[in-house]
Scaffold this motif. Structure first.
Motif, short mmCIF file in Angstrom:
data_model
loop_
_atom_site.label_atom_id
_atom_site.label_comp_id
_atom_site.label_asym_id
_atom_site.label_seq_id
_atom_site.Cartn_x
_atom_site.Cartn_y
_atom_site.Cartn_z
N CYS A 45 4.56 -9.21 -26.64
CA CYS A 45 5.37 -10.42 -26.86
C CYS A 45 6.81 -10.19 -26.42
O CYS A 45 7.41 -11.04 -25.74
N ALA A 48 6.92 -9.93 -22.63
CA ALA A 48 6.70 -11.23 -21.98
C ALA A 48 7.94 -12.11 -22.09
O ALA A 48 8.34 -12.77 -21.12
N ARG A 52 9.99 -13.32 -18.90
CA ARG A 52 9.98 -14.76 -18.67
C ARG A 52 11.40 -15.34 -18.66
O ARG A 52 11.70 -16.26 -17.92
N GLU B 8 2.97 -15.02 -28.59
CA GLU B 8 2.72 -14.68 -27.19
C GLU B 8 2.54 -15.93 -26.34
O GLU B 8 3.07 -16.04 -25.24
N SER B 12 5.23 -17.11 -23.38
CA SER B 12 4.73 -17.11 -22.00
C SER B 12 5.04 -18.42 -21.29
O SER B 12 4.92 -18.52 -20.07
#
Lengths: 210, 196
Positions: A45, A48, A52, B8, B12
């Motif tokens: 997490c 990411a 991102r 998550e 994302s």
């Protein structure tokens, strides 16, 4: 719809809101280690989010059960500032989150602050991911930063911003999330009208009286 | 382990600071954005879906920020929401050239601030403004993402200019700005990530 800051939209509590409301600053942990699946999820997490959103100055490390973990604890609680959290020396949490920021010592303040902001955001994603998988955390920024860096050097020379235990919650922490949300968290938070202004800054009545 | 992997799924999909909402930079991003958010109706010349963001929705976003942790529970975050067109235009100029148009056309801009706070037992000011307020901003952004709102954000702006425009006292710090628009799908209800 309530305008009292309890997060509800027409009585619904969303999955994210449940996580936000369940997160507590835990100072007590059961003895034992988080599973590798849990740790992996937290790392995924944070990574990411960092990729991102381009958090190029942030570094997050998770230190597991090891001599290094014990040294991090000793380092964090050493010195005058480290004495702010004496309980840290006695907790059962076997992992620690370490948030670091890459910036140039003596560089422009604005760039240093951007790095601190990024590191903090990545760390909070890790904290929320930990909450989601049922683990406890507690942000700690009042620590002996220099000694923690020596105990566990961060990648790319990142400076330690904060750490957090990452561990199993004791059984009594299994309060229903809604009990915590409604009876514990909300009462400890400022009302929305104390933190939210519209169109421009104006003092609240409470601030004017002070 | 959780089966839903909510955090998550949300991260994302998140928009990077400095990027315009639904205005991808390249083909790969475009494919992702279209897949994630659908074809977005925009007003002429504006990178936002048509529509407004209600105070009810802002209430939900700021309530998410409100439950963030802070040093000594000091809760130093403050927010100013701006809807006035002229004020938004001036504020947008403080975000820099690349974001100015995006912010100027946003239905609402939320400015995140840090207020000074003296920790009584330590008799010193809480020094973690650049930690605690970004944490609250993470909550707000995740909530915006879960609500499928459009948004753009920055951690970097002309602080003095923002303070001047919003009459913000000198002792407060400007930490970031978030421009918020409606959902491209016209919906205002939260959706779990696995509802896709």
């Amino acid at each position: 719809m309530k305008y009292d800051g309890t997060l509800h939209l027409d009585g619904e509590v969303t999955p994210l809101q449940r996580i936000l409301l369940s997160r507590r600053s835990n100072r007590r942990y059961a003895v034992g280690a988080a599973s590798s699946d849990q740790v992996e999820y937290i790392e995924e997490c944070a990574k990411a989010f960092g990729l991102r959103t381009g958090m190029e100055h942030a570094r997050l490390e998770i230190v597991g059960p090891s001599d290094t973990r014990d040294e991090v604890v000793r380092a964090a609680t050493s010195g005058l500032l480290g004495k702010a959290n004496p309980w840290l020396s006695f907790i059962g949490a076997r992992h620690f989150l370490l948030a670091g920021a890459v910036y140039r010592e003596g560089g422009p303040l604005a760039k240093t602050e951007i790095a601190l902001k990024q590191a903090s955001m990545v760390m909070q994603i890790a904290v929320l991911a930990a909450t989601e998988v049922g683990l406890g955390t507690c942000w700690l920024a009042a620590i002996n930063h220099d000694r923690v860096e020596r105990a566990h050097p961060m990648p790319d020379g990142a400076r330690i911003v904060a750490i957090s235990p990452l561990g199993l919650l004791p059984p009594k922490m299994g309060l229903s999330w809604d009990a915590m949300a409604y009876h514990l968290i909300s009462k400890r938070r400022k009302p929305l009208d104390a933190i939210w202004r519209k169109e421009r800054w104006q003092e609240t009545p409470a601030e004017r009286d002070r | 382990m959780t089966a839903s992997r909510i955090i998550e799924a949300l991260v994302s999909r998140m928009m990077a600071p400095g990027s315009a909402p639904q205005r991808p930079k390249n083909d790969a991003d475009a494919a992702t954005a279209l897949c994630d958010r659908g074809d977005v109706p925009t007003a002429e010349g504006a990178p936002w879906p048509q529509g407004d963001v209600s105070d009810e929705l802002l209430n939900v976003l700021l309530s998410a920020a409100r439950v963030a942790p802070s040093a000594d529970n000091s809760q130093i975050w403050r927010f100013v929401s701006v809807r006035d067109r002229d004020r938004k235009t001036h504020l947008a100029a403080a975000t820099g050239e690349s974001l100015a148009s995006t912010f100027a056309h946003a239905p609402v801009i939320v400015v995140a601030l840090a207020a000074p706070f003296i920790i009584k037992r330590a008799r010193r000011e809480q020094p973690f403004a650049m930690v605690d307020v970004p944490i609250a901003m993470v909550h707000l952004l995740l909530q915006a993402e879960e609500l499928r709102l459009s948004y753009a954000w920055t951690l970097d702006c002309d602080e003095e200019r923002v303070k001047e425009l919003l009459d913000i006292p000198a002792e407060l710090r400007v930490v970031g700005m978030i421009a918020v628009g409606p959902s491209p799908h016209g919906e205002e209800r939260p959706r779990a990530p696995d509802d896709d």
